[in-house]
Motif scaffolding. Structure first.
Motif, PDB file in Angstrom:
ATOM      1  N   TRP A  59       0.652  -1.239  -0.140  1.00 55.57           N
ATOM      2  CA  TRP A  59       0.125  -0.026   0.075  1.00 55.57           C
ATOM      3  C   TRP A  59       0.868   1.148  -0.129  1.00 55.57           C
ATOM      4  CZ3 TRP A  59       2.342   0.260   4.668  1.00 55.57           C
ATOM      5  CH2 TRP A  59       2.310  -1.193   5.283  1.00 55.57           C
ATOM      6  N   VAL A  60       2.206   1.278  -0.162  1.00 58.12           N
ATOM      7  CA  VAL A  60       2.914   2.413  -0.357  1.00 58.12           C
ATOM      8  C   VAL A  60       2.860   2.971  -1.681  1.00 58.12           C
ATOM      9  CG1 VAL A  60       4.692   1.888   1.574  1.00 58.12           C
ATOM     10  CG2 VAL A  60       5.061   1.249  -0.806  1.00 58.12           C
ATOM     11  N   THR A  61       2.262   2.474  -2.727  1.00 62.92           N
ATOM     12  CA  THR A  61       2.275   2.703  -3.951  1.00 62.92           C
ATOM     13  C   THR A  61       0.756   2.953  -4.159  1.00 62.92           C
ATOM     14  OG1 THR A  61       1.845   0.692  -5.037  1.00 62.92           O
ATOM     15  CG2 THR A  61       3.960   1.561  -4.771  1.00 62.92           C
ATOM     16  N   ALA A  62       0.292   3.851  -5.012  1.00 60.06           N
ATOM     17  CA  ALA A  62      -1.101   4.201  -5.559  1.00 60.06           C
ATOM     18  C   ALA A  62      -1.872   3.007  -6.012  1.00 60.06           C
ATOM     19  CB  ALA A  62      -1.093   5.356  -6.357  1.00 60.06           C
ATOM     20  N   GLY A 101       2.486 -12.479  -7.547  1.00 61.82           N
ATOM     21  CA  GLY A 101       2.803 -12.670  -6.142  1.00 61.82           C
ATOM     22  C   GLY A 101       1.820 -12.604  -5.282  1.00 61.82           C
ATOM     23  N   HIS A 102       1.911 -12.122  -4.095  1.00 61.37           N
ATOM     24  CA  HIS A 102       1.026 -12.068  -3.041  1.00 61.37           C
ATOM     25  C   HIS A 102       0.096 -11.042  -3.459  1.00 61.37           C
ATOM     26  CE1 HIS A 102       3.383 -14.138  -0.372  1.00 61.37           C
ATOM     27  NE2 HIS A 102       4.308 -13.066  -0.341  1.00 61.37           N
ATOM     28  N   ASN A 103      -1.366 -11.242  -3.036  1.00 64.23           N
ATOM     29  CA  ASN A 103      -2.250 -10.035  -3.264  1.00 64.23           C
ATOM     30  C   ASN A 103      -2.017  -9.173  -2.094  1.00 64.23           C
ATOM     31  OD1 ASN A 103      -4.344 -10.258  -1.042  1.00 64.23           O
ATOM     32  ND2 ASN A 103      -4.841 -12.433  -1.865  1.00 64.23           N
ATOM     33  N   PRO A 104      -2.541  -7.854  -2.088  1.00 61.24           N
ATOM     34  CA  PRO A 104      -2.037  -6.900  -1.183  1.00 61.24           C
ATOM     35  C   PRO A 104      -2.771  -7.069   0.186  1.00 61.24           C
ATOM     36  CG  PRO A 104      -2.941  -5.673  -3.306  1.00 61.24           C
ATOM     37  CD  PRO A 104      -3.168  -7.412  -3.392  1.00 61.24           C
ATOM     38  N   VAL A 105      -3.816  -7.803   0.386  1.00 61.16           N
ATOM     39  CA  VAL A 105      -4.403  -8.042   1.563  1.00 61.16           C
ATOM     40  C   VAL A 105      -3.474  -9.158   2.270  1.00 61.16           C
ATOM     41  CG1 VAL A 105      -6.595  -8.733   2.841  1.00 61.16           C
ATOM     42  CG2 VAL A 105      -6.633  -7.229   0.946  1.00 61.16           C
ATOM     43  N   ASN A 114      -5.214  -1.872  -5.439  1.00 69.47           N
ATOM     44  CA  ASN A 114      -5.471  -3.221  -5.453  1.00 69.47           C
ATOM     45  C   ASN A 114      -6.032  -3.700  -3.824  1.00 69.47           C
ATOM     46  OD1 ASN A 114      -4.998  -3.569  -7.921  1.00 69.47           O
ATOM     47  ND2 ASN A 114      -2.633  -3.846  -7.741  1.00 69.47           N
ATOM     48  N   PHE A 115      -5.364  -3.106  -3.202  1.00 70.13           N
ATOM     49  CA  PHE A 115      -5.769  -3.452  -1.560  1.00 70.13           C
ATOM     50  C   PHE A 115      -7.442  -3.280  -1.382  1.00 70.13           C
ATOM     51  CE2 PHE A 115      -6.398  -2.906   2.862  1.00 70.13           C
ATOM     52  CZ  PHE A 115      -5.713  -3.972   3.275  1.00 70.13           C
ATOM     53  N   ILE A 116      -7.625  -2.178  -1.793  1.00 74.62           N
ATOM     54  CA  ILE A 116      -9.192  -1.874  -1.613  1.00 74.62           C
ATOM     55  C   ILE A 116      -9.969  -2.918  -2.388  1.00 74.62           C
ATOM     56  CG2 ILE A 116     -10.994  -0.054  -2.067  1.00 74.62           C
ATOM     57  CD1 ILE A 116      -8.567   2.090  -1.399  1.00 74.62           C
ATOM     58  N   LYS A 117      -9.683  -3.180  -3.813  1.00 74.37           N
ATOM     59  CA  LYS A 117     -10.319  -3.908  -4.776  1.00 74.37           C
ATOM     60  C   LYS A 117     -10.524  -5.201  -3.917  1.00 74.37           C
ATOM     61  CE  LYS A 117     -10.086  -5.178  -9.637  1.00 74.37           C
ATOM     62  NZ  LYS A 117      -9.076  -5.545 -10.495  1.00 74.37           N
ATOM     63  N   MET A 118      -9.261  -5.917  -3.477  1.00 74.53           N
ATOM     64  CA  MET A 118      -9.382  -7.064  -3.031  1.00 74.53           C
ATOM     65  C   MET A 118     -10.144  -7.173  -1.716  1.00 74.53           C
ATOM     66  SD  MET A 118      -8.158  -9.934  -3.792  1.00 74.53           S
ATOM     67  CE  MET A 118      -8.567 -11.365  -3.004  1.00 74.53           C
ATOM     68  N   LYS A 158     -14.729  -8.104  -8.421  1.00 72.35           N
ATOM     69  CA  LYS A 158     -13.428  -8.664  -9.002  1.00 72.35           C
ATOM     70  C   LYS A 158     -12.088  -8.862  -7.976  1.00 72.35           C
ATOM     71  CE  LYS A 158     -13.736  -9.369 -13.257  1.00 72.35           C
ATOM     72  NZ  LYS A 158     -14.011 -10.920 -13.186  1.00 72.35           N
ATOM     73  N   ILE A 159     -11.572  -9.956  -8.184  1.00 75.49           N
ATOM     74  CA  ILE A 159     -10.196 -10.106  -7.561  1.00 75.49           C
ATOM     75  C   ILE A 159      -9.258  -9.494  -8.154  1.00 75.49           C
ATOM     76  CG2 ILE A 159      -8.503 -12.243  -6.703  1.00 75.49           C
ATOM     77  CD1 ILE A 159     -11.048 -14.129  -7.328  1.00 75.49           C
ATOM     78  N   THR A 160      -8.233  -9.051  -7.379  1.00 77.29           N
ATOM     79  CA  THR A 160      -7.076  -8.233  -8.002  1.00 77.29           C
ATOM     80  C   THR A 160      -6.152  -9.521  -8.348  1.00 77.29           C
ATOM     81  OG1 THR A 160      -5.961  -8.166  -5.842  1.00 77.29           O
ATOM     82  CG2 THR A 160      -7.100  -6.385  -6.931  1.00 77.29           C
TER      83      THR A 160
END
Ligand code: HEM
Ligand code: HEM
Ligand code: SF4
Ligand code: SF4
Lengths: 217, 372
Positions: free
Chosen positions: A88-91, A116-120, A96-100, A110-112
């Motif tokens: 979450w340091v990048t826009a 690699g890892h999803n942001p959540v 993507n965090f919010i989306k997930m 929708k899933i992000t």
């Protein structure tokens, strides 16, 4: 066309599975130390002795594994990097965090899609690594008390004074339950993403490979 | 012919013993005292003559004051069977002031304290018992019109060294337990940076106090201390690591209730809330009342009285872990933890069922090959 990505390098996988084994063994033996549910019929037995021995043996294994994984955060690929744990340091990461998050809470569809890892999940792992480190520090601070002035006591004894012996134990004990909660969540989320992303989430932590459709990225 | 009793086989020189005898002290008691104290200080046997020498020719002035205390430490020091270390040390020191044992009272006593402080400025040993209330400007404890805060500060600053006896003066103890209505503090928090040594315990072990005084008489300085200002010779080992029930702990044999078979057989008191694994003190080796017994030997778990804030952090005394803040007294860490794990499992179970019925959210729908 689906592409095969090598995501989880060998050290990441080895550390992951050593951590799984250690956390399970540390939780079982730790729970026993907290409330010994076996009563030995003979004084010549060594039930608590062995439980504590196992706890400390796995504690060392666990510590080495966590340390190795942290070192690998600076050596490995960008999925293993420390940067992967603070998405979450990048826009884009925030988005993507919010989306997930919305997907998990049934407010988004929708899933992000990630290599690699999803942001959540990455955020959860950040918390888990913090708990790992907490267990190691509090554990060795308690461990060092058998030998005041020794190596571990010299290094970490100040923590006993700062927090107090009993609170430190309670926290060390409580974190075990937080980890138990995480494991339930973690296995569930792994299963769910394996189901929905169809990119080999689960097998990835065994083989290292994930099957990615570049169009979806 | 000389009998065995008359031959001096101790390492202490004969003329020194004779001088002691001339002061009306029994030589056997004196030899026993010097030997036991040297051992308590964990000094080698070769130090016995040095200790004896120091103890014999220095008579350090001691001022013993009490603030918010129960006099338990004075009691512990003075009680016991004959001849006690406490009794002997009273012959070897010069007790200038002590609320409990002095004959004088009122203004006379205060006068004696004041004079002693002036006369032996920078030389006397101060012994403090009880915590110091700082609430309401110290009004909760005043002596001869002066608050304990002012009195204590003055005495500490003019002392050669200060020995805090008991948990109250060392760490605040029972008066400082939550909610600490008088805002009680320890001596070291009242006068930070002064030469203070803490001998916590509820009460202090007389042997440790004697040994600390003797150390000061012998070497002219306080013994080496741990992070909490406690002498290492007495607080350098964990109760649990010197406990006679430790074999049962390692084996896995625990008393489950007071009076059950395991309890009567002397099994480990861990499950009855023994705080030996969290407490540092030499109770198992030195014991109390002239080495007769100590709590765990008598069948009761250690309550960790020599650790800071023991009344709050070591309780509930019959449970292993403290109460989880914000939860009820019956909610142990494990009950809360199992609740948390169960709630997580249920929540994700429901989430999982709901997710299975979700349509159109899976990726790569179009690439799934339908075989016939
Ligand atoms: C995931 C990691 C860990 C878990 C889940 C865990 C769990 C536990 C639990 C539940 C207890 C019992 C606490 C009580 O009720 O008194 C305990 C005790 C203890 N743990 Fe851990 N622990 C972990 C890691 C470690 C590590 C890395 C060390 C380092 C040496 C350690 C050292 C200790 C010690 C010294 C005790 C006290 C043992 C005793 O009283 O003999 N633990 N642990
Ligand atoms: C004690 C139990 C476990 C703990 C503490 C744990 C912890 C972790 C951590 C910290 C990561 C991040 C990996 C990294 O980048 O180094 C991770 C990833 C992963 N773990 Fe676990 N794990 C546990 C058990 C399991 C189990 C039993 C499975 C599968 C059955 C599993 C499957 C995975 C997968 C698939 C990933 C990759 C996650 C992703 O794609 O975002 N884990 N785990
Ligand atoms: S430490 Fe214990 S014995 Fe000493 S004054 Fe306080 S309550 Fe009394
Ligand atoms: S009785 Fe207490 S101090 Fe002794 S072995 Fe058991 S837990 Fe440790």
């Amino acid at each position: 066309m689906l592409k095969i990505y090598y995501v989880w390098e060998l050290p990441v996988r080895i550390c992951h599975w050593i951590n799984v084994l250690s956390v399970i063994m540390l939780s079982i033996t730790g729970f026993f130390i907290g409330s010994p549910f076996i009563t030995a019929p003979e004084t010549s037995m060594y039930v608590m002795g062995w439980m504590r021995f196992l706890h400390f043996a796995f504690a060392y294994l666990f510590t080495v594994s966590v340390a190795a994984r942290i070192i690998w955060m600076f050596i490995g690929n960008h999925h293993a990097s420390w940067k992967a744990f603070i998405p979450w340091v990048t826009a884009e990461g925030r988005q993507n965090f919010i989306k997930m998050f919305r997907y998990y809470t049934f407010t988004g569809k929708k899933i992000t899609y990630e290599v690699g890892h999803n942001p959540v999940a990455a955020t959860a792992y950040l918390g888990i690594f913090a708990l790992f480190i907490f267990q190691i520090i509090s554990g060795f601070a308690m461990y060092g008390q058998f030998e005041p002035g020794g190596f571990w006591n010299g290094l970490l004894g100040g923590i006993n004074v700062l927090v107090g012996n009993q609170w430190l134990r309670l926290l060390h004990h409580g974190v075990m339950w937080l980890l138990a909660g995480f494991i339930i969540n973690h296995i569930y989320s792994g299963w769910l993403m394996d189901l929905k992303m169809r990119n080999g989430t689960m097998s990835g932590i065994f083989s290292g490979y994930r099957y990615i459709e570049p169009e979806d990225l | 012919m000389k009998t065995d009793l008359e031959v001096n086989t101790s390492p202490i020189p004969e003329e020194l013993l004779q001088r002691v005898e001339a002061r009306g002290i029994n030589r056997r008691d004196f030899i026993k005292f010097c030997t036991a104290t040297t051992a308590a200080l964990a000094l080698p046997v070769s130090f016995i003559p040095t200790v004896a020498q120091a103890v014999e020719d220095k008579r350090p002035p001691v001022i013993w004051v009490e603030y918010q205390s129960c006099s338990g430490d004075s009691e512990a020091f003075l009680r016991g069977n004959q001849p006690t270390a406490g009794e002997l040390i009273l012959d070897l020191i010069s007790l200038e002031y002590s609320d409990v044992v002095m004959a004088a009272s009122g203004h006379q006593a205060e006068e004696a304290k004041h004079q002693a402080m002036e006369k032996y400025k920078g030389q006397y040993i101060l012994v403090v018992e009880g915590s110091i209330p700082t609430g309401a400007d110290g009004a909760y404890c005043t002596i001869a019109g002066e608050s304990a805060m002012v009195d204590c500060k003055k005495l500490v600053q003019n002392a050669a060294a200060t020995i805090c006896v008991g948990s109250c003066s060392s760490f605040g103890g029972i008066p400082a337990a939550a909610p600490n209505p008088t805002n009680a503090v320890s001596v070291s928090s009242l006068v930070p940076g002064a030469a203070i040594i803490n001998l916590p315990g509820c009460p202090v072990n007389a042997t440790n106090l004697t040994a600390t005084i003797v150390h000061f008489m012998t070497f002219g300085k306080l013994p080496a201390v741990d992070r909490l200002g406690r002498p290492k010779f007495a607080y350098g080992k964990r109760i649990h690591d010197n406990c006679e029930r430790r074999g049962h702990f390692d084996a896995g044999q625990y008393a489950e209730a007071f009076g059950d078979v395991a309890h009567r057989q002397g099994h480990c008191l861990y499950k009855l809330g023994c705080k030996g694994p969290e407490s540092f003190h030499n109770c198992p080796t030195v014991r109390y009342n002239e080495g007769i017994s100590w709590p765990v030997m008598a069948g009761h778990g250690c309550i960790g009285c020599s650790e800071p804030g023991f009344w709050d952090t070591m309780s509930p005394f019959y449970r292993r872990l403290p109460k989880v803040p914000g939860f009820g007294i019956e909610d142990t860490a494990d009950k809360i933890g199992i609740g948390l794990a169960a709630a997580t499992a249920v929540a994700f179970g429901v989430h999982g069922v709901a997710s299975c019925f979700r349509k159109g959210d899976a990726m790569e729908e179009d690439k799934v090959v339908k075989e016939d």
